[in-house]
Design an enzyme around this catalytic site. Sequence first.
Site, PDB file in Angstrom:
ATOM      1  N   LYS A  21       0.966  -1.087   0.143  1.00 55.82           N
ATOM      2  CA  LYS A  21       0.232   0.038  -0.206  1.00 55.82           C
ATOM      3  C   LYS A  21       0.505   1.284  -0.010  1.00 55.82           C
ATOM      4  O   LYS A  21       0.615   2.129  -0.974  1.00 55.82           O
ATOM      5  CB  LYS A  21      -0.763   0.129   0.960  1.00 55.82           C
ATOM      6  CG  LYS A  21      -2.033   1.215   1.381  1.00 55.82           C
ATOM      7  CD  LYS A  21      -3.652   1.119   1.987  1.00 55.82           C
ATOM      8  CE  LYS A  21      -2.860   1.168   3.691  1.00 55.82           C
ATOM      9  NZ  LYS A  21      -2.709   2.470   4.180  1.00 55.82           N
ATOM     10  N   SER A  22       2.066   1.892   1.057  1.00 54.36           N
ATOM     11  CA  SER A  22       2.871   2.028   1.439  1.00 54.36           C
ATOM     12  C   SER A  22       3.190   3.061  -0.245  1.00 54.36           C
ATOM     13  O   SER A  22       3.188   4.018  -0.877  1.00 54.36           O
ATOM     14  CB  SER A  22       4.036   2.422   2.070  1.00 54.36           C
ATOM     15  OG  SER A  22       3.380   2.128   3.293  1.00 54.36           O
ATOM     16  N   SER A 172       7.699   9.658  11.961  1.00 54.00           N
ATOM     17  CA  SER A 172       5.831   9.076  11.214  1.00 54.00           C
ATOM     18  C   SER A 172       6.297   9.949   9.680  1.00 54.00           C
ATOM     19  O   SER A 172       7.595  10.633   8.909  1.00 54.00           O
ATOM     20  CB  SER A 172       4.848  10.099  11.059  1.00 54.00           C
ATOM     21  OG  SER A 172       4.407  10.398   9.646  1.00 54.00           O
ATOM     22  N   ASP A 319       2.132  -0.575  12.396  1.00 51.99           N
ATOM     23  CA  ASP A 319       1.321  -1.631  11.849  1.00 51.99           C
ATOM     24  C   ASP A 319       0.895  -2.881  12.246  1.00 51.99           C
ATOM     25  O   ASP A 319      -0.340  -2.920  12.067  1.00 51.99           O
ATOM     26  CB  ASP A 319       1.127  -1.148  10.239  1.00 51.99           C
ATOM     27  CG  ASP A 319       1.104   0.247   9.759  1.00 51.99           C
ATOM     28  OD1 ASP A 319       0.436   1.602  10.669  1.00 51.99           O
ATOM     29  OD2 ASP A 319       1.280   0.326   8.318  1.00 51.99           O
ATOM     30  N   LYS A 346      -4.471   6.552  14.688  1.00 48.95           N
ATOM     31  CA  LYS A 346      -4.131   5.511  13.394  1.00 48.95           C
ATOM     32  C   LYS A 346      -5.866   5.467  12.826  1.00 48.95           C
ATOM     33  O   LYS A 346      -6.840   6.667  13.232  1.00 48.95           O
ATOM     34  CB  LYS A 346      -3.955   4.617  13.371  1.00 48.95           C
ATOM     35  CG  LYS A 346      -2.447   4.076  14.067  1.00 48.95           C
ATOM     36  CD  LYS A 346      -1.723   4.598  12.527  1.00 48.95           C
ATOM     37  CE  LYS A 346      -0.279   4.660  13.196  1.00 48.95           C
ATOM     38  NZ  LYS A 346       0.910   5.121  12.140  1.00 48.95           N
ATOM     39  N   ARG A 350      -5.747   3.083  18.516  1.00 43.78           N
ATOM     40  CA  ARG A 350      -5.594   1.589  18.067  1.00 43.78           C
ATOM     41  C   ARG A 350      -4.867   0.594  19.091  1.00 43.78           C
ATOM     42  O   ARG A 350      -5.415  -0.504  19.486  1.00 43.78           O
ATOM     43  CB  ARG A 350      -4.268   1.371  17.026  1.00 43.78           C
ATOM     44  CG  ARG A 350      -5.201   0.473  15.854  1.00 43.78           C
ATOM     45  CD  ARG A 350      -4.575   0.169  14.822  1.00 43.78           C
ATOM     46  NE  ARG A 350      -5.113   0.421  13.166  1.00 43.78           N
ATOM     47  CZ  ARG A 350      -4.004   0.724  12.173  1.00 43.78           C
ATOM     48  NH1 ARG A 350      -2.723   0.981  12.595  1.00 43.78           N
ATOM     49  NH2 ARG A 350      -4.371   0.862  11.211  1.00 43.78           N
ATOM     50  N   ARG A 392      -6.668  -2.892   9.819  1.00 43.88           N
ATOM     51  CA  ARG A 392      -5.490  -3.798  10.641  1.00 43.88           C
ATOM     52  C   ARG A 392      -6.396  -4.604  12.085  1.00 43.88           C
ATOM     53  O   ARG A 392      -6.483  -6.097  12.637  1.00 43.88           O
ATOM     54  CB  ARG A 392      -5.046  -2.865  10.936  1.00 43.88           C
ATOM     55  CG  ARG A 392      -3.720  -2.709  10.245  1.00 43.88           C
ATOM     56  CD  ARG A 392      -2.716  -1.909  10.204  1.00 43.88           C
ATOM     57  NE  ARG A 392      -2.694  -1.361   9.296  1.00 43.88           N
ATOM     58  CZ  ARG A 392      -1.743  -2.300   7.832  1.00 43.88           C
ATOM     59  NH1 ARG A 392      -1.587  -3.087   7.952  1.00 43.88           N
ATOM     60  NH2 ARG A 392      -1.637  -0.584   6.952  1.00 43.88           N
TER      61      ARG A 392
HETATM   62  C1  S3P Z   1       2.632   5.250   6.330  1.00 41.18           C
HETATM   63  C2  S3P Z   1       2.935   5.331   7.488  1.00 41.18           C
HETATM   64  C3  S3P Z   1       2.664   4.976   8.379  1.00 41.18           C
HETATM   65  C4  S3P Z   1       1.565   3.680   9.021  1.00 41.18           C
HETATM   66  C5  S3P Z   1       0.910   4.176   7.210  1.00 41.18           C
HETATM   67  C6  S3P Z   1       1.526   4.515   6.438  1.00 41.18           C
HETATM   68  C7  S3P Z   1       3.008   5.428   5.202  1.00 41.18           C
HETATM   69  O1  S3P Z   1       1.816   5.596   9.219  1.00 41.18           O
HETATM   70  O2  S3P Z   1       0.807   4.066  10.188  1.00 41.18           O
HETATM   71  O3  S3P Z   1       0.318   2.867   7.343  1.00 41.18           O
HETATM   72  O4  S3P Z   1       2.796   4.738   3.626  1.00 41.18           O
HETATM   73  O5  S3P Z   1       3.664   6.559   4.880  1.00 41.18           O
HETATM   74  P1  S3P Z   1       2.718   7.017   9.811  1.00 41.18           P
HETATM   75  O6  S3P Z   1       3.972   7.729   9.112  1.00 41.18           O
HETATM   76  O7  S3P Z   1       2.135   8.064  10.323  1.00 41.18           O
HETATM   77  O8  S3P Z   1       3.181   7.045  11.291  1.00 41.18           O
END
Ligand code: S3P
Length: 435
Positions: A21-22, A172, A319, A346, A350, A392
């Site tokens: 996904k990221s 983050s 996550d 989140k 969570r 999740r």
């Molecule tokens: C993500 C970063 C994380 C993660 C999210 C996806 C990303 O969040 O929890 O599911 O794709 O950059 P944070 O950057 O707020 O920790």
Amino acid sequence: MNSTFSAKNGLGGELVPPPDKSLTHRALLLSSIAEGRTLIHNPLDTGDCRSTRRCLEELGVVLKESRKSGERLMEVSGAGLMGYREPAGVLDAENSGTTIRLLAGLLAGLPIYTVISGDRSLVARPMGRIIEPLRQMGACIAGRSNGRFAPLTFLPGEGLLTARSFNLEIPSAQVKSALLLAALKCSGTTVISGRIESRDHTERLFQYLELPLVREKEYLKLEPCSEIPPFEITIPGDISSAAFFITGALISGKDLLIRHCGINPTRLGFLKVIRKMGAEAHILEVDVNCGEPVGTIQIRPGELKGVVIRESEIPDLIDEIPLIAVIALFARGSTTVQGAGELRYKESDRLEAIARLVRAVGAELTLDQDGFTIEGGQALASGIIDAGHDHRIAMAGAILSSGVRDKIVVRGIEAAEVSFPDFISSFRALGGEVE
Ligand code: S3P
């Protein structure tokens, strides 16, 4: 929707997880500002990534989807760094924090007026962490509670943004990436230091595209950039999605082989923790694509024991913490998670959701502001788990059934669609039953 999950014979076998996904978000966003045609093979097609796609279409980016020998292909005609068109309506990021925060970095300073918002969960999540630094770069952004919450409004900018030095206090990746994307449009050198250890997909893609990024352990330094080249990328499997079935295998004593999975080192915290808990996790790198390592993961269960997970370990498994709670229920001794206060921001709170999940199967935990302690070996019973619109939590609840060896009802399993569209068919394919 209520669904009943059971896995009397455990969950194991072979899995190809859904695309990451990221990485899909980043490929879509970077290609949208590239000069020319980018090809994205195997992009994730779920709620969150569709939100990014729809926002980009509203901004005038042309995305064409096709299927070639069963594989999805997205062709993106980039608009260039300053080339988005002013959208007629409000951009809707729906449930996706990555969409709204990373896109904010791209919208900041553009000569167009844009408003972006999301669903009930997203408008309650903190945005000040990106709006404050983007304002310091000269972007004119308004939002509820003085920019702390969406809807966010970006007023047309005049000229380039101003480069600044930032010291991140929260680890983050969304904040770091929003700043890196905005920094592409700055007049000078942007420096980001502090808590930069979060997932590094944006940095890797910048480096692969030979953008002027210097990466050191303590800081990132980005020079201005006038043109992003188009690229071709294949999105590997999402290790955060694979982690659900790794958990299912561990708590039901089964082997699991995961193929074509992203094994970026900043995403491997979960595997490190389960090894400490007594499982075997062998990783074999088989490829590197656009700077991202891809490989096979072999999981073998073992006698599980409790561990302490400290704040410094959290970014690499942020996550996967709901799954650590699930595994802890089946470990000998106690498991403590510390310094995970970010979980309160989140898709749901969570930490509260983890507490409800544990209690739903008759167990107890000690919950505090930024973590919890769970004693393993408590008597567990079948139960009803409310996903609370959090993908999740929905999937962690379903997976718990393989350890409880009884039926678990998940209320709202459709939330899984945000990141793992084939969750139910994978659950069945690995030996479980779903009614
Ligand atoms: C993500 C970063 C994380 C993660 C999210 C996806 C990303 O969040 O929890 O599911 O794709 O950059 P944070 O950057 O707020 O920790």
